[in-house]
Design a protein around this motif. Structure first.
Motif, PDB file in Angstrom:
ATOM      1  N   THR A  48       5.467   5.736  -0.751  1.00  0.00           N
ATOM      2  CA  THR A  48       6.032   6.815   0.069  1.00  0.00           C
ATOM      3  C   THR A  48       7.412   6.495   0.637  1.00  0.00           C
ATOM      4  N   THR A  57       0.843  -1.203   0.000  1.00  0.00           N
ATOM      5  CA  THR A  57       0.000   0.000   0.000  1.00  0.00           C
ATOM      6  C   THR A  57       0.878   1.253   0.000  1.00  0.00           C
ATOM      7  N   TYR A  58       0.989   1.902   1.129  1.00  0.00           N
ATOM      8  CA  TYR A  58       1.704   3.180   1.156  1.00  0.00           C
ATOM      9  C   TYR A  58       3.216   3.034   1.193  1.00  0.00           C
TER      10      TYR A  58
END
Length: 475
Positions: free
Chosen positions: A280, A275-276
């Protein structure tokens, strides 16, 4: 390391625990401090190991067999690995065999102590980070991660500090391990000593109305010996030994809880990555140790057992023995492998964090507990003070002295508090994630978040619970 070396290392821990126990039996001073035998044994191992005896001997006789202390190098290596293993057992055991109470009752009885405990714990992050950012980092080059050490060591205790050993290394803050173990020792000592002083002052000023003082402990109670005629069964047998030994069943349940926690941790690591994490480059769960998820695993196993096991095979007394053994081994091995040299190299940070941590805890008890806890604030606040400086056992000890006959709701509230406290701070998810969060986002954002949480729990405690003062209030 061979199996024989590992086994022999455990034998020596056992011998040290026996010696530590008998030292406590015959030392009045140590009895007055209520120090656990495991801390005495760990301190003895430290004195006889490479950091003290070895360092002294090597200065004068570097070729001596004691130039590295009385323990061989392989033993120190084995002991260094044990805290990270046994902390999983301690946390997996927290809720096993304990009937999970109705959350409404938890909130009504234990809510004020939940608010107090949360406020003090988050406040420890605030004062620690402020001290590091304003003083320790500019003047002594202290790692910003040190701002989390007060909460990790004081509320978390030796177990949490030792369990985060791998996290310290992965985040490039290896000296944090030794500092946290040292701070945990300071926390327990200050908790007991200052707590007894506060009780005596409270007795003289009329705040402590139920105090039993030293009379609440017999001589054998102080030594930690149970009277021969008053020895209750330390566990209840829930299975017949010819089918399977009860202790084996409970070890298996603890192992199952740890296994569930491991699956959860691996799931969160995978979920974060897909996901992140990739987008990021922010990763938190890969730095989070297993033990807080092992605690969650214990809650899940207990919930299933409570609902589906009509035989109720999990006995809390037996689980306590498993957890107690693990914690004793953990404390001895953690203290035995602490680096005094590292603490010496970071003495300013060590002393600064210890002093502000103790001062914050005392001020919170004296000035905030009366405003946040509606009744019997002294006895109930003592439990929170003890847990905030050392471990839950310190809080229980202080409440036992201040309220020996359980005439207040302090003990019940303290027990209920753990349901909404332990999963988050004091060794829970927040404690485990604090350093990774500071590492990923910086100390200032974490400071802002901690300050907001401290203020929230402070105002909630004062405005919600504080207004419910009753005629039983001892303010």
């Amino acid at each position: 390391m061979s199996p024989n070396e590992i086994g022999f290392s455990f034998i020596i821990i056992g011998i040290l625990l026996i010696i530590g126990k008998w030292i406590r039996v015959y030392s009045v001073k140590l009895q007055q401090l209520f120090l656990p035998s495991s801390i005495i044994a760990g301190a003895l191992a430290l004195l006889l190991g490479p950091e003290v005896l070895g360092s002294i001997v090597s200065q004068f006789a570097p070729e001596s067999i004691f130039a590295r202390g009385m323990f061989p190098a392989f033993m120190i290596d084995v002991w260094a690995e044990l805290p990270g293993l046994f902390i999983n057992i301690v946390f997996a055991s927290l809720f096993l065999g304990t009937r999970l109470p109705d959350l409404q009752k938890v909130w009504i009885v234990g809510g004020p102590q939940v608010a107090m405990g949360q406020m003090v714990s988050w406040g420890q992050y605030v004062i620690g980070i402020v001290l590091v950012l304003l003083v320790l980092a500019p003047l002594f080059g202290t790692n910003p991660l040190a701002g989390a050490l007060i909460e990790i060591s004081f509320v978390g205790g030796h177990g949490t500090a030792a369990g985060l050993g791998e996290t310290f290394n992965e985040l490039g803050f290896s000296e944090g391990y030794d500092l946290s173990i040292g701070l945990a020792t300071i926390g327990i000592l200050s908790g007991v000593i200052i707590g007894i002083i506060l009780i005596n002052i409270g007795a003289r000023t009329g705040r402590a109305k139920f105090v039993g003082g030293k009379q609440s402990f017999s001589d054998k109670g102080k030594t930690g010996i149970v009277d021969l005629d008053n020895r209750d069964a330390s566990a209840d047998m829930t299975t017949r030994p010819e089918s399977i030994d009860p202790f084996s069943v409970h070890i298996a349940y603890v192992g199952l809880a740890i296994g569930v926690g491991w699956v959860l941790l691996e799931f969160f690591v995978w979920l974060e990555d897909i996901t992140y994490g990739q987008a990021t480059d922010v990763y938190l769960f890969e730095y989070v140790p297993l033990f807080p998820l092992a605690m969650v695993g214990g809650i899940i196993v207990q919930a299933f057992s409570q609902k589906f096991d009509r035989f109720q095979l999990i006995d809390r007394k037996t689980i306590n023995r498993v957890s107690g053994l693990s914690l004793d081994i953990l404390i001895v091995s953690a203290l035995a492998t602490i680096s005094i040299a590292v603490i010496g190299d970071n003495l300013a940070a060590f002393l600064g964090l210890a002093i502000v941590g103790v001062v914050w805890n005392v001020l919170a008890f004296l000035y905030l507990a009366p405003k946040m806890i509606p009744s019997y604030w002294f006895e109930r606040g003592l439990g929170d003070f003890g847990q905030a400086t050392g471990i839950a056992a310190t809080g229980l000890l202080l409440m036992k002295v201040a309220d020996p006959n359980n005439e207040t709701p302090a003990l019940e509230g303290f027990g209920y508090k753990q349901v909404l406290f332990e999963p988050f701070v004091g060794g829970g998810l927040v404690t485990a994630a604090a350093m990774p969060l500071i590492f990923q986002f910086g100390a200032v954002p974490f400071l802002i978040g901690s300050a907001a949480m401290t203020l929230f729990w402070l105002l909630f405690g004062i405005l919600y619970f504080g207004r419910k003062k009753t005629a039983d209030s001892t303010s």
